[in-house]
Design a protein around this motif. Structure first.
Motif, PDB file in Angstrom:
ATOM      1  N   UNK A  56      -6.125 -51.735  31.717  1.00  0.00           N
ATOM      2  CA  UNK A  56      -5.353 -50.443  31.366  1.00  0.00           C
ATOM      3  C   UNK A  56      -5.984 -49.425  32.314  1.00  0.00           C
ATOM      4  N   UNK A  57      -5.213 -48.707  33.295  1.00  0.00           N
ATOM      5  CA  UNK A  57      -5.752 -47.449  33.966  1.00  0.00           C
ATOM      6  C   UNK A  57      -5.499 -46.445  32.835  1.00  0.00           C
ATOM      7  N   UNK A  58      -6.710 -45.830  32.690  1.00  0.00           N
ATOM      8  CA  UNK A  58      -6.941 -44.431  31.560  1.00  0.00           C
ATOM      9  C   UNK A  58      -6.917 -43.421  32.391  1.00  0.00           C
ATOM     10  N   UNK A  59      -5.777 -42.669  32.401  1.00  0.00           N
ATOM     11  CA  UNK A  59      -5.789 -41.310  33.059  1.00  0.00           C
ATOM     12  C   UNK A  59      -6.085 -40.156  32.274  1.00  0.00           C
ATOM     13  N   UNK A  60      -7.342 -39.526  32.501  1.00  0.00           N
ATOM     14  CA  UNK A  60      -7.746 -38.392  31.716  1.00  0.00           C
ATOM     15  C   UNK A  60      -7.204 -37.051  32.161  1.00  0.00           C
ATOM     16  N   UNK A  61      -7.143 -35.786  31.337  1.00  0.00           N
ATOM     17  CA  UNK A  61      -6.751 -34.602  31.838  1.00  0.00           C
ATOM     18  C   UNK A  61      -8.046 -33.708  31.933  1.00  0.00           C
ATOM     19  N   UNK A  76      -4.893 -36.851  36.405  1.00  0.00           N
ATOM     20  CA  UNK A  76      -3.769 -36.716  36.822  1.00  0.00           C
ATOM     21  C   UNK A  76      -3.468 -36.670  38.336  1.00  0.00           C
ATOM     22  N   UNK A  77      -4.580 -35.731  39.077  1.00  0.00           N
ATOM     23  CA  UNK A  77      -4.332 -35.536  40.383  1.00  0.00           C
ATOM     24  C   UNK A  77      -4.690 -36.778  41.087  1.00  0.00           C
ATOM     25  N   UNK A  78      -5.723 -37.603  40.748  1.00  0.00           N
ATOM     26  CA  UNK A  78      -6.100 -38.729  41.274  1.00  0.00           C
ATOM     27  C   UNK A  78      -5.188 -39.604  41.242  1.00  0.00           C
ATOM     28  N   UNK A  79      -4.521 -39.928  40.059  1.00  0.00           N
ATOM     29  CA  UNK A  79      -3.240 -41.053  39.856  1.00  0.00           C
ATOM     30  C   UNK A  79      -2.465 -40.596  40.641  1.00  0.00           C
ATOM     31  N   UNK A  80      -2.080 -39.245  40.833  1.00  0.00           N
ATOM     32  CA  UNK A  80      -0.746 -38.890  41.533  1.00  0.00           C
ATOM     33  C   UNK A  80      -0.971 -39.482  42.963  1.00  0.00           C
ATOM     34  N   UNK A  81      -2.168 -39.499  43.556  1.00  0.00           N
ATOM     35  CA  UNK A  81      -2.619 -39.958  44.861  1.00  0.00           C
ATOM     36  C   UNK A  81      -2.438 -41.599  44.991  1.00  0.00           C
ATOM     37  N   UNK A 140     -13.547 -45.535  37.629  1.00  0.00           N
ATOM     38  CA  UNK A 140     -13.631 -46.680  38.498  1.00  0.00           C
ATOM     39  C   UNK A 140     -12.453 -46.570  39.527  1.00  0.00           C
ATOM     40  N   UNK A 141     -11.347 -45.922  39.397  1.00  0.00           N
ATOM     41  CA  UNK A 141     -10.361 -45.515  40.334  1.00  0.00           C
ATOM     42  C   UNK A 141     -10.511 -44.178  40.767  1.00  0.00           C
ATOM     43  N   UNK A 142     -11.581 -43.525  40.991  1.00  0.00           N
ATOM     44  CA  UNK A 142     -11.612 -42.260  41.298  1.00  0.00           C
ATOM     45  C   UNK A 142     -11.815 -41.101  40.117  1.00  0.00           C
ATOM     46  N   UNK A 143     -11.911 -39.940  40.239  1.00  0.00           N
ATOM     47  CA  UNK A 143     -12.416 -39.091  39.315  1.00  0.00           C
ATOM     48  C   UNK A 143     -11.127 -39.019  38.152  1.00  0.00           C
ATOM     49  N   UNK A 144     -11.742 -39.337  36.818  1.00  0.00           N
ATOM     50  CA  UNK A 144     -10.898 -39.075  35.532  1.00  0.00           C
ATOM     51  C   UNK A 144      -9.654 -40.272  35.697  1.00  0.00           C
ATOM     52  N   UNK A 145      -9.955 -41.355  36.286  1.00  0.00           N
ATOM     53  CA  UNK A 145      -9.160 -42.624  36.182  1.00  0.00           C
ATOM     54  C   UNK A 145     -10.145 -43.592  35.918  1.00  0.00           C
ATOM     55  N   UNK A 146     -10.247 -44.134  34.446  1.00  0.00           N
ATOM     56  CA  UNK A 146     -11.066 -45.109  34.144  1.00  0.00           C
ATOM     57  C   UNK A 146     -10.321 -46.338  33.952  1.00  0.00           C
ATOM     58  N   UNK A 147     -11.138 -47.225  33.829  1.00  0.00           N
ATOM     59  CA  UNK A 147     -10.535 -48.640  33.788  1.00  0.00           C
ATOM     60  C   UNK A 147     -11.345 -49.379  32.497  1.00  0.00           C
ATOM     61  N   UNK A 148     -10.033 -49.905  31.691  1.00  0.00           N
ATOM     62  CA  UNK A 148     -10.234 -50.533  30.626  1.00  0.00           C
ATOM     63  C   UNK A 148     -10.019 -52.178  30.775  1.00  0.00           C
ATOM     64  N   UNK A 149     -10.954 -52.748  31.410  1.00  0.00           N
ATOM     65  CA  UNK A 149     -10.477 -54.193  31.674  1.00  0.00           C
ATOM     66  C   UNK A 149     -11.393 -55.161  30.794  1.00  0.00           C
TER      67      UNK A 149
END
Ligand code: ZN
Ligand code: ZN
Length: 334
Positions: free
Chosen positions: A116-121, A130-135, A172-181
């Motif tokens: 899971x990519x966990x996108x924080x606000x 959100x901004x990290x995920x948008x990129x 793990x995928x940039x600021x505010x985008x966590x990984x649940x693996x």
């Protein structure tokens, strides 16, 4: 839908599965039904307390189940957080019956076949995922897949697990985008966030299946690599007279050095601390010598650099303490 076979239907209540698009879960779906539907697709479920923290362990587990292997093998229904996750309908029904106010959570990683990519606000978590995920989305690295809105306004994107060890962690995928693996979990519908009262809700109230594979470049970036081989014998091993004890200490140090993955090394340190603790408890090994040896091994495999000194010391102490409460019975020639 090919993802859900007839064997799954037996376990789930029929109205939760829509064969055209996936698993349908609304905020009104009973928790047990939701868990059975997830489990029918191989997502292992467990329950958190109503306040979103893991349920309390029983006394026996608190005292004796200290390594991840022990937690994994434990048969208690709700001890050890995500280690209690199951796809067994009977266990899930009982979890739901015992904790009607609890939150439904899904264990991530290879055991459930998902990452899971966990996108924080920024509002809820102080990091603008959100901004990290948008990129990432613009670059094609987070392709369309099953998605859920979290109870704090963030997002959970579910991807098929690519194999190997995908380490969980924040940003793990940039600021505010966590990984649940592997070694992770997330809260899922029909849970509500205890503070906001808002539901965790799948986009279109449906887990769209099959899950999209994790992008190969993302998988490559997240996959845990074998740690570099330790550089020779750890320095600073204590001088111990008793041959039996020396052999035991060296065996445990070697066990830590032989563990290939950094994540596994923390488990190895935990387990070896317990083993040496049983000798401390038996009165044949000095507590300080045990700490020194374990610390030297942790240093040599890079654990101190990786998790920090405090974590390493805490792991050693808790293992030694637990082990010394279970002193080894020494018999035969020494
Ligand atoms: Zn227990
Ligand atoms: Zn246990």
């Amino acid at each position: 839908m090919s993802g859900i076979g007839a064997e799954g239907l037996g376990a789930a209540s029929p109205h939760t599965i829509n064969h055209a698009t996936g698993i349908r879960i609304t905020p009104d779906t009973p928790k047990i039904d939701a868990m059975l539907a997830y489990a029918a697709h191989g997502f292992k479920c467990f329950m958190l307390s109503a306040s979103k923290v893991p349920l309390k362990n029983c006394d026996d587990c608190t005292e004796h189940h200290l390594t991840n292997e022990q937690r994994e093998a434990c048969e208690c229904l709700t001890c050890h957080g995500f280690y209690s996750a199951s796809a067994d309908p009977e266990r899930l029904r009982e979890m739901g019956r015992r904790n009607p106010g609890g939150l439904v959570a899904i264990r991530t990683g290879a055991v459930s076949g998902l990452v899971v990519a966990d996108i924080d606000t920024l509002d809820a978590h102080g990091a603008d995922g959100i901004t990290t995920a948008a990129t990432l989305i613009k670059d094609g690295l987070l392709p369309r897949t099953a998605a859920a809105r979290s109870g704090t306004g963030g997002w959970h994107l579910l991807f098929a697990h690519p194999g190997g060890w995908i380490k969980s962690g924040a940003h793990r995928l940039g600021p505010g985008v966590d990984i649940k693996g592997d070694g992770g979990y997330f809260v899922a519908a029909p849970s509500r966030h205890p503070r906001t009262g808002q539901p965790y809700r799948w986009l279109n109230d449906t887990v769209s299946l099959p899950l999209t594979p994790l992008h190969p470049r993302v998988a490559e970036r997240l996959r845990e690599k074998p740690a570099p081989a330790p550089s020779g014998r750890p320095v600073g091993l204590p001088h111990i007279r008793d041959r039996y004890v020396i052999a035991a200490v060296e065996g445990e140090v070697q066990r830590i050095l032989d563990t290939a993955m950094v994540g596994g090394r923390n488990d190895a340190l935990n387990r070896s601390s317990f083993v040496l603790g049983t000798l401390v408890g038996a009165g044949v090994l000095d507590q300080l010598d045990a700490e020194t040896a374990l610390r030297a091994a942790a240093e040599a495999v890079g654990l101190i650099a990786w998790t920090g000194e405090r974590q390493v010391d805490a792991t050693i102490r808790s293992g030694l303490t637990a082990g010394s409460r279970n002193p080894r019975r020494l018999q035969g020639a020494r």
